[in-house]
Design a protein around this motif. Structure first.
Motif, PDB file in Angstrom:
ATOM      1  N   VAL A 118       7.772  -5.041  -5.288  1.00  0.00           N
ATOM      2  CA  VAL A 118       7.574  -5.533  -3.918  1.00  0.00           C
ATOM      3  C   VAL A 118       7.557  -7.052  -3.859  1.00  0.00           C
ATOM      4  CG1 VAL A 118       5.968  -5.594  -1.967  1.00  0.00           C
ATOM      5  CG2 VAL A 118       6.374  -3.445  -3.173  1.00  0.00           C
ATOM      6  N   TYR A 119       6.832  -7.696  -4.785  1.00  0.00           N
ATOM      7  CA  TYR A 119       6.688  -9.156  -4.735  1.00  0.00           C
ATOM      8  C   TYR A 119       7.266  -9.872  -5.951  1.00  0.00           C
ATOM      9  CZ  TYR A 119       3.342  -7.943  -1.081  1.00  0.00           C
ATOM     10  OH  TYR A 119       2.744  -7.430   0.034  1.00  0.00           O
ATOM     11  N   GLY A 120       7.745  -9.113  -6.937  1.00  0.00           N
ATOM     12  CA  GLY A 120       8.258  -9.754  -8.142  1.00  0.00           C
ATOM     13  C   GLY A 120       7.163 -10.378  -8.973  1.00  0.00           C
ATOM     14  N   VAL A 121       5.949  -9.842  -8.895  1.00  0.00           N
ATOM     15  CA  VAL A 121       4.810 -10.391  -9.632  1.00  0.00           C
ATOM     16  C   VAL A 121       4.280  -9.336 -10.589  1.00  0.00           C
ATOM     17  CG1 VAL A 121       2.455 -11.283  -9.442  1.00  0.00           C
ATOM     18  CG2 VAL A 121       4.177 -11.932  -7.744  1.00  0.00           C
ATOM     19  N   ASP A 122       4.216  -9.690 -11.861  1.00  0.00           N
ATOM     20  CA  ASP A 122       3.667  -8.788 -12.865  1.00  0.00           C
ATOM     21  C   ASP A 122       2.253  -9.260 -13.192  1.00  0.00           C
ATOM     22  OD1 ASP A 122       3.023  -7.146 -14.928  1.00  0.00           O
ATOM     23  OD2 ASP A 122       4.665  -7.764 -16.261  1.00  0.00           O
ATOM     24  N   LEU A 123       1.270  -8.610 -12.611  1.00  0.00           N
ATOM     25  CA  LEU A 123      -0.116  -9.042 -12.811  1.00  0.00           C
ATOM     26  C   LEU A 123      -0.652  -8.676 -14.177  1.00  0.00           C
ATOM     27  CD1 LEU A 123      -1.721  -8.285  -9.326  1.00  0.00           C
ATOM     28  CD2 LEU A 123      -0.910 -10.459 -10.257  1.00  0.00           C
ATOM     29  N   SER A 124       0.086  -7.874 -14.922  1.00  0.00           N
ATOM     30  CA  SER A 124      -0.350  -7.580 -16.288  1.00  0.00           C
ATOM     31  C   SER A 124      -0.159  -8.788 -17.178  1.00  0.00           C
ATOM     32  CB  SER A 124       0.437  -6.396 -16.863  1.00  0.00           C
ATOM     33  OG  SER A 124       1.813  -6.705 -16.967  1.00  0.00           O
ATOM     34  N   LEU A 170       0.808  -1.218   0.000  1.00  0.00           N
ATOM     35  CA  LEU A 170       0.000   0.000   0.000  1.00  0.00           C
ATOM     36  C   LEU A 170       0.843   1.271   0.000  1.00  0.00           C
ATOM     37  CD1 LEU A 170      -2.469  -1.796   0.212  1.00  0.00           C
ATOM     38  CD2 LEU A 170      -3.333  -0.317   2.025  1.00  0.00           C
ATOM     39  N   PRO A 171       1.886   1.379   0.846  1.00  0.00           N
ATOM     40  CA  PRO A 171       2.710   2.586   0.781  1.00  0.00           C
ATOM     41  C   PRO A 171       3.362   2.790  -0.584  1.00  0.00           C
ATOM     42  CG  PRO A 171       3.096   1.433   2.844  1.00  0.00           C
ATOM     43  CD  PRO A 171       2.255   0.527   2.003  1.00  0.00           C
ATOM     44  N   ALA A 172       3.825   1.689  -1.204  1.00  0.00           N
ATOM     45  CA  ALA A 172       4.436   1.811  -2.529  1.00  0.00           C
ATOM     46  C   ALA A 172       3.425   2.303  -3.557  1.00  0.00           C
ATOM     47  CB  ALA A 172       5.022   0.466  -2.963  1.00  0.00           C
ATOM     48  N   ALA A 173       2.198   1.799  -3.472  1.00  0.00           N
ATOM     49  CA  ALA A 173       1.154   2.246  -4.398  1.00  0.00           C
ATOM     50  C   ALA A 173       0.765   3.696  -4.126  1.00  0.00           C
ATOM     51  CB  ALA A 173      -0.067   1.335  -4.281  1.00  0.00           C
ATOM     52  N   MET A 174       0.711   4.068  -2.845  1.00  0.00           N
ATOM     53  CA  MET A 174       0.305   5.421  -2.495  1.00  0.00           C
ATOM     54  C   MET A 174       1.338   6.461  -2.922  1.00  0.00           C
ATOM     55  SD  MET A 174      -2.689   5.531  -1.440  1.00  0.00           S
ATOM     56  CE  MET A 174      -2.539   7.285  -1.130  1.00  0.00           C
ATOM     57  N   LYS A 221     -10.029   2.387 -10.488  1.00  0.00           N
ATOM     58  CA  LYS A 221      -9.182   1.842 -11.552  1.00  0.00           C
ATOM     59  C   LYS A 221      -7.749   2.365 -11.431  1.00  0.00           C
ATOM     60  CE  LYS A 221     -12.844   1.126 -14.988  1.00  0.00           C
ATOM     61  NZ  LYS A 221     -13.393   1.546 -16.298  1.00  0.00           N
ATOM     62  N   ILE A 222      -7.620   3.637 -11.062  1.00  0.00           N
ATOM     63  CA  ILE A 222      -6.285   4.213 -10.871  1.00  0.00           C
ATOM     64  C   ILE A 222      -5.562   3.500  -9.727  1.00  0.00           C
ATOM     65  CG2 ILE A 222      -5.067   6.284 -10.071  1.00  0.00           C
ATOM     66  CD1 ILE A 222      -7.144   7.928 -11.638  1.00  0.00           C
ATOM     67  N   MET A 223      -6.286   3.260  -8.622  1.00  0.00           N
ATOM     68  CA  MET A 223      -5.685   2.570  -7.486  1.00  0.00           C
ATOM     69  C   MET A 223      -5.313   1.139  -7.849  1.00  0.00           C
ATOM     70  SD  MET A 223      -4.540   2.233  -4.491  1.00  0.00           S
ATOM     71  CE  MET A 223      -4.944   3.799  -3.672  1.00  0.00           C
ATOM     72  N   LEU A 224      -6.171   0.447  -8.592  1.00  0.00           N
ATOM     73  CA  LEU A 224      -5.874  -0.927  -8.988  1.00  0.00           C
ATOM     74  C   LEU A 224      -4.605  -0.974  -9.831  1.00  0.00           C
ATOM     75  CD1 LEU A 224      -6.768  -3.879  -9.027  1.00  0.00           C
ATOM     76  CD2 LEU A 224      -8.156  -3.369 -11.040  1.00  0.00           C
ATOM     77  N   GLN A 225      -4.462  -0.046 -10.750  1.00  0.00           N
ATOM     78  CA  GLN A 225      -3.244   0.006 -11.568  1.00  0.00           C
ATOM     79  C   GLN A 225      -2.013   0.283 -10.726  1.00  0.00           C
ATOM     80  OE1 GLN A 225      -4.248   3.012 -14.446  1.00  0.00           O
ATOM     81  NE2 GLN A 225      -5.566   1.665 -15.657  1.00  0.00           N
ATOM     82  N   ALA A 226      -2.163   1.162  -9.721  1.00  0.00           N
ATOM     83  CA  ALA A 226      -1.031   1.482  -8.852  1.00  0.00           C
ATOM     84  C   ALA A 226      -0.626   0.273  -8.017  1.00  0.00           C
ATOM     85  CB  ALA A 226      -1.389   2.659  -7.939  1.00  0.00           C
ATOM     86  N   LEU A 227      -1.598  -0.487  -7.525  1.00  0.00           N
ATOM     87  CA  LEU A 227      -1.301  -1.690  -6.744  1.00  0.00           C
ATOM     88  C   LEU A 227      -0.563  -2.718  -7.598  1.00  0.00           C
ATOM     89  CD1 LEU A 227      -4.652  -2.114  -4.770  1.00  0.00           C
ATOM     90  CD2 LEU A 227      -2.424  -1.561  -3.788  1.00  0.00           C
ATOM     91  N   LYS A 228      -1.020  -2.885  -8.825  1.00  0.00           N
ATOM     92  CA  LYS A 228      -0.371  -3.855  -9.714  1.00  0.00           C
ATOM     93  C   LYS A 228       1.043  -3.413 -10.077  1.00  0.00           C
ATOM     94  CE  LYS A 228      -4.552  -5.846 -11.753  1.00  0.00           C
ATOM     95  NZ  LYS A 228      -5.292  -6.153 -13.001  1.00  0.00           N
ATOM     96  N   ALA A 229       1.221  -2.114 -10.285  1.00  0.00           N
ATOM     97  CA  ALA A 229       2.558  -1.612 -10.591  1.00  0.00           C
ATOM     98  C   ALA A 229       3.493  -1.792  -9.405  1.00  0.00           C
ATOM     99  CB  ALA A 229       2.483  -0.136 -10.990  1.00  0.00           C
ATOM    100  N   ALA A 230       2.988  -1.559  -8.193  1.00  0.00           N
ATOM    101  CA  ALA A 230       3.806  -1.704  -6.991  1.00  0.00           C
ATOM    102  C   ALA A 230       4.137  -3.162  -6.714  1.00  0.00           C
ATOM    103  CB  ALA A 230       3.081  -1.092  -5.791  1.00  0.00           C
ATOM    104  N   ALA A 231       3.282  -4.092  -7.170  1.00  0.00           N
ATOM    105  CA  ALA A 231       3.512  -5.514  -6.916  1.00  0.00           C
ATOM    106  C   ALA A 231       4.759  -6.033  -7.618  1.00  0.00           C
ATOM    107  CB  ALA A 231       2.291  -6.323  -7.358  1.00  0.00           C
ATOM    108  N   VAL A 232       5.181  -5.359  -8.694  1.00  0.00           N
ATOM    109  CA  VAL A 232       6.363  -5.832  -9.435  1.00  0.00           C
ATOM    110  C   VAL A 232       7.626  -5.713  -8.591  1.00  0.00           C
ATOM    111  CG1 VAL A 232       7.784  -5.506 -11.486  1.00  0.00           C
ATOM    112  CG2 VAL A 232       5.286  -5.324 -11.654  1.00  0.00           C
TER     113      VAL A 232
END
Length: 323
Positions: free
Chosen positions: A311-317, A118-122, A298-309
């Motif tokens: 933080v967790y090494g996961v590309d949800l795209s 969440l902090p990374a997305a924010m 939608k903006i928040m969802l995109q930010a969470l997915k971008a931060a997941a790369v």
């Protein structure tokens, strides 16, 4: 061929009728529902009868002790709640836009991702969309899922278990959550190069409440090794309580590794050099598949997915881990 007129247009469906359905479901009688809606009982009965006549079905069974929705009624009530909630969201979004915000979004997360994802997305949101109004909540998966079902949250980062109703949910896995033991700096256990499970079993612990998944797996970790789980325990899930209690005692605490690393980074605690096998299930980003996300969501969802790369090494795209 001209498109057919939707049934709710033909029925001249009124928002007042939807509110009445929900009120009867909540209150158990037409009279009490009418009182809640500040209308007369005859007017409420007529509204309900008009709707039932138009649909050609009975929405409630009239019982001696009140009114109970039929299968038709349960379906209509569920969609009535969704429709009215959507209208409320529309009003809230418009008010936010009028106030100069770029819409709004409500996000919930369990503790681990709340500490890093969440902090990374924010940070991204604050940089690219500083006028998006964001509401954040940290809770258990059960509480977050219930709030998502009630449209009180737009997006959650949580776990799904077998007991959860997965209909109308879209889940994208992020990571398996590891757990760690933490203690105050200079705790005697830190003098042991790699404490054994038997040594950990003799310690005093702060653990999650009975009935929680982590508590069950914590105890099972010892039992699987033929050991009695720790006897001297304090039950608490309040993270604000942990640092002070650890500072003032020789208690240990079991927490998600993300939490442990955050506290250790700020020299509040030390992580015990012992690998705990009581790790938690995967968690992920969860949204409702039967609900349209607002532009802000939608903006928040995109930010969470971008931060997941990072933080967790996961590309949800792509749905695949990085690397």
């Amino acid at each position: 061929m001209a498109p057919s007129t939707p049934w709710f247009v033909r029925a001249r469906l009124k928002a007042r009728q939807l509110m009445l359905l929900i009120a009867i479901d909540d209150e158990g009688s037409t009279q009490r529902a009418a009182d809640v809606l500040n209308m007369s009982q005859p007017a409420a009965s007529k509204l309900l009868k008009d709707l039932e006549d138009t649909m050609g079905v009975s929405l409630f069974d009239r019982l001696p002790r009140g009114m109970q929705p039929t299968w038709y009624g349960e379906t209509m009530i569920r969609h009535a709640r969704i429709a009215l909630s959507s209208l409320s969201e529309a009003g809230a979004e418009i008010e936010a836009l009028k106030a100069g915000y770029y819409g709004s979004v409500s996000v919930g997360a369990i503790t681990g991702p709340a500490m890093n994802l969440l902090p990374a997305a924010m940070v991204q949101i604050a940089r690219d969309h500083p006028l998006l109004r964001v509401s954040l909540m940290v809770e258990s998966s059960d509480v977050l899922l219930e709030m998502l079902s009630q449209n009180k949250l737009d997006i959650i980062v949580a776990r799904l278990f077998a007991r959860h109703d997965k209909r109308n949910l879209h889940y994208e896995a992020l990571a398996e959550e590891q757990v760690s033991a933490i203690v105050r700096p200079h705790h005697p256990i830190l003098e042991i190069e790699q404490p054994s499970l038997a040594e950990l079993a003799l310690a005093s612990w702060i653990v999650p409440p009975a009935g929680s998944v982590l508590r069950h797996r914590f105890e099972l970790m010892f039992q699987s090794a033929g050991l009695e789980p720790p006897k001297r325990i304090i039950e608490s899930s309040a993270l604000a309580f942990l640092p002070r209690m650890l500072e003032e005692s020789d208690y240990m605490a079991v927490v998600p590794t993300d939490v442990a690393r955050y506290y250790a980074k700020h020299n509040i605690v030390s992580i015990v050099p012992a690998e705990l096998s009581c790790r938690m299930d995967y968690f992920g980003i969860i949204t409702r598949s039967d609900w349209l996300l607002s532009p802000g969501a939608k903006i928040m969802l995109q930010a969470l997915k971008a931060a997941a790369v990072p933080v967790y090494g996961v590309d949800l795209s792509s749905g695949k881990p990085e690397g």
